[in-house]
Enzyme design. Structure first.
Site, mmCIF file in Angstrom:
data_model
loop_
_atom_site.group_PDB
_atom_site.id
_atom_site.type_symbol
_atom_site.label_atom_id
_atom_site.label_comp_id
_atom_site.label_asym_id
_atom_site.label_seq_id
_atom_site.Cartn_x
_atom_site.Cartn_y
_atom_site.Cartn_z
ATOM 1 C CB CYS A 189 14.575 4.714 -0.945
ATOM 2 S SG CYS A 189 16.351 4.728 -0.778
ATOM 3 C CG ASP B 111 -3.324 2.274 -7.759
ATOM 4 O OD1 ASP B 111 -4.084 2.576 -6.837
ATOM 5 O OD2 ASP B 111 -2.418 3.009 -8.174
ATOM 6 N N GLY C 203 -21.116 -24.107 8.100
ATOM 7 C CA GLY C 203 -20.528 -24.798 6.954
ATOM 8 C C GLY C 203 -21.048 -26.207 6.777
ATOM 9 N NE ARG D 192 -0.018 8.954 -9.727
ATOM 10 C CZ ARG D 192 0.238 8.668 -8.449
ATOM 11 N NH1 ARG D 192 -0.523 9.183 -7.504
ATOM 12 N NH2 ARG D 192 1.238 7.873 -8.122
#
Length: 769
Positions: A78, A155, A563, A199
């Site tokens: 934005c 990332d 389990g 990046r």
């Protein structure tokens, strides 16, 4: 104690970019604490535009969100919000709705924007007052704005948090593709160059390379040495000579050399083709990494962080700084937002100034651990001579668990790098007694990282009854240290070995247990290798079952998980799949509880969400079996809902290990072997190994924030041997969240939530995985 928002003006708002599990948790816990919760559609743009973009959320509006990727309420970059004029309009929209709490889920850009907004808040209010747009009373009611951030970024580039929401799911997508490529490359001799996102941050590339055993990784934080072309080509031809048919090179999109010049995947391909003449292909993964179903880890992380965010908002005052809730090891932490943003910027600055060592340090302990293990496994040549070396044996014990092979691989290879002779034992303690032992070279464990099950073979047999044969083989093969990778039997086997030292001197050698079991029931560790893979298997199945129920309506599924007596899988899968109840042994339940659950589902069928999911741990109660619960639900639900049951069984032990399990197992194996070398040197007396101190027999476990070695004898008091579980289990504290998210009225114990701390202090403790 029960926490409640004051009734008058406290209203919670969510603006999002990222993860639906967090959205669902913030909305439901917000409503649970008495707040009105609003969605902001399309991120900050919706905040600026107001109107229909800001809508009140309901309990049902976040149903069926958990298994959806992306964000259900939209996200947008934005421009308007970057300008003061845009932020003024956003402030107006909030004040008019009486909203004073903002929960932002996004990357560092979104979170920095939120902090700017908060610091300008009082100025924005006075401007709106002067312009006559808001009344004095409205300004007083909204005198301060509370902000809490959750980091959603694939990332994992935000400093201060070990794992951002979305990273694990991105790793799942990448590993699926790497595994698929691996199989095609096995049939042709090929080199693959894979480019992944990142990046400015190499986290995805680095963990991918650890998880698939790549030959080389290029990341922005650690550019290769100047002669990297020669080194890379030498490395590739060496692995070919050792018999490998496949070379994998992982490249982060922001990879650079020491001078800041980009290293592209095409550059690498051209180099390999030109110098070595290998058939080389490039695959750029791109936006595939952003999509798909969120992993179990991400759903649980999102849910935990969502709850923590609401708690932080509840406790916020005008003086508390805007904070970020995040994860350090296995611990929820709150950190000042701007400290995190600053350190994140410092990393970029350090990289711009070519101070790469500093950039690596600023990324945090977890990142550095990954880098160190990668360098050892990919760049160090094992010594040719084994003179003066020690002999270490590696084995699997107990039931198979995904990731066991990854642990064996890294243990063997780190052992060889240290110049040791490494033996592998087939079929656990039974194989040790029968002499099913052979020496392992470098290529013995090639390609093991991504393979499920146990390639060495594993058995539940304990050592006690075969001490004589085991002692004879320890002498025969000159075994001076033992790495035991396995579940509860590996731990009890370790205790028996300690006991046997009194009778048999041969057993006085150092040993370490690496917990590997789907049940996650080994004392001394928050996590076991294999549990994450099992969780994802259960989750995928539950998603499909819920989807089938969404079509038929009015249907309740009862699912039995594995389990043993440990309720970890049932509880965590319940959190990740959005279950209405999870029955476990650790939290006893009566017929009245079962009745209350049935009644709860009857009420649920009156809403728009006409389906139910109930999980039951296999040994939670010997009388209230899965069949009993199914029959009870079928009878009581007559005419209101149908019931169906599924027993998931051994599919939970199989499958290819998840990125978390591969990475965790690789790091545990490396750490165990480093410890072992030190312990053997310590125990060397009069030309032989003699270790009989308690700290020479340990479990290596992850505890909150660190990987720690704990003597098995010290863990004895913390163990319930009859039910094969630790007496205290950290995940039991997450059970109330499961109940709140399923709309039960309970008191939420907030004694264990995170307090604000500072990022620098956090760095010094060893973050875990």
């Amino acid at each position: 104690m029960a926490l409640r928002f004051p009734v008058h003006h406290h209203v919670l708002l969510v603006t999002l970019h990222g993860m639906n599990a967090a959205v669902r948790a913030v909305v439901r816990v917000g409503i649970f604490t008495g707040a009105r919760v609003f969605f902001v559609h399309e991120g900050y743009q919706g905040l600026v535009d107001g109107g229909d973009h800001i809508k009140e959320a309901t309990w049902e509006s976040v149903s069926m969100m958990l298994q959806l990727g992306g964000t259900v309420i939209g996200s947008a970059r934005c421009k308007d919000f970057r300008e003061r004029e845009g932020r003024l309009r956003a402030a107006y929209n909030l004040v008019k709705r009486g909203i004073t709490n903002l929960c932002v889920i996004g990357g560092d850009g979104s979170l920095t924007g939120a902090d700017t907004f908060r610091s300008e808040w009082s100025d924005l209010l006075s401007d709106l007052q002067k312009a006559g747009k808001i009344t004095d009373e409205e300004a007083t009611k909204s005198s301060y704005l509370n902000i809490v951030g959750l980091v959603g970024s694939i990332d994992n580039d935000f400093c201060g948090t070990d794992m951002t929401i979305g990273t694990d799911s991105a790793l799942h997508r990448i590993i699926e593709i790497v595994d698929a490529i691996t199989t095609t490359a096995q049939s042709h001799q090929r080199t693959f160059v894979l480019e992944v996102m990142g990046r400015h941050c190499g986290y995805l590339a680095l963990v991918t390379s650890l998880s698939c055993g790549a030959d080389w990784v290029f990341i922005p934080e650690c550019p290769p040495d100047d002669d990297w072309e020669e080194h890379l080509c030498r490395r590739l031809s060496e692995t070919r000579t050792r018999g490998s048919r496949l070379n994998i090179i992982i490249v982060a999109e922001g990879a650079i050399d020491k001078n800041g010049k980009p290293i592209t995947s095409e550059d690498i391909k051209n180099l390999v083709v030109k110098r070595l003449g290998y058939d080389t292909r490039v695959t750029v993964l791109g936006h595939v990494q952003r999509g798909g179903t969120p992993s179990a880890f991400d759903r649980i992380l999102g849910s935990r962080m969502g709850v923590e965010a609401v708690m932080a908002l509840l406790e916020g005052t005008p003086d508390t700084p805007a904070c970020v809730v995040s994860l350090s090891g296995n611990q929820a932490v709150r950190l000042p937002l701007m400290e995190c943003v600053q350190v994140t910027k410092d990393v970029t600055k350090a990289m711009d100034e070519k101070k790469f060592d500093e950039a690596l340090k600023l990324r945090g302990r977890s990142f550095m651990n990954n880098w160190e293990v990668y360098k050892l496994l990919a760049h160090v040549r094992p010594p040719v001579s084994k003179s003066g070396s020690h002999t270490v044996a590696v084995m699997n014990v107990g039931a198979p668990a995904a990731g066991m092979n990854a642990a064996v691989r890294s243990t063997v290879r780190i052992g060889l790098i240290q110049g040791n002779r490494v033996l592998v034992v087939h079929d656990g303690f039974e194989g040790l007694a029968k002499g099913q032992i052979e020496e392992a070279g470098w290529s013995y464990v090639g390609g093991w990282t991504g393979q499920g099950g146990s390639k060495l073979g594993t058995k539940r047999t304990l050592p006690k009854k075969s001490f004589e044969q085991i002692s004879a083989n320890i002498t025969k093969f000159n075994i001076q240290g033992l790495v035991i990778i396995g579940g509860f039997e590996a731990y009890t086997g370790g205790l028996e070995l300690m006991e046997g030292r009194k009778q048999f001197d041969e057993l006085c050698i150092p040993f370490v247990v690496i917990p590997a079991t789907v049940s996650n029931n080994v004392p001394g560790s928050d996590f076991s290798v294999g549990a994450d893979t099992a969780l994802n298997t259960i989750c995928t199945t539950c998603d499909r079952i819920k989807q089938s129920a969404a079509g038929t309506k009015r249907r309740v599924f009862i699912i039995e998980t594995m389990g043993g007596y440990c309720g970890y899988l049932a509880t965590m899968a319940g959190l990740a799949a959005g279950a209405d109840a999870a029955y476990i042994f650790e939290e006893p339940f009566t017929i009245r509880d079962l009745q209350a659950n049935v009644e709860h589902l009857v009420q649920k069928m009156k809403t728009t969400v006409k389906r139910g999911l109930v999980l039951r741990n296999e040994k939670c109660n010997e009388n209230y079996t899965t069949d009993f619960i199914f029959n009870l639900y079928s009878e009581e639900g007559k005419g209101i809902f149908d019931s169906r049951k599924n027993v998931l069984g051994h599919m939970q032990q199989g499958g290819s290990p998840t990125p978390f399990d591969r990475n965790f197992a690789t790091k545990m194996g490396a750490k165990a072997m480093n410890w072992m070398s030190g312990k053997i040197k310590e125990s060397y007396r009069n030309g032989r190994i003699f270790a009989n101190t308690p700290d020479s027999g340990c479990v290596l476990g992850m505890r909150k924030r660190a990987l720690v070695f704990q003597p098995v004898t010290e863990l004895k008091d913390q163990t319930d041997f009859e039910h094969r579980i630790p007496k205290e289990q950290w995940w039991l504290k997450l059970r109330p969240i499961l109940k709140i998210l399923a709309k039960y009225e309970i008191d939420l114990d907030t004694s264990d939530h995170a307090h604000l701390e500072h990022i620098t202090r956090k760095r010094s403790g060893e973050a875990a995985v």
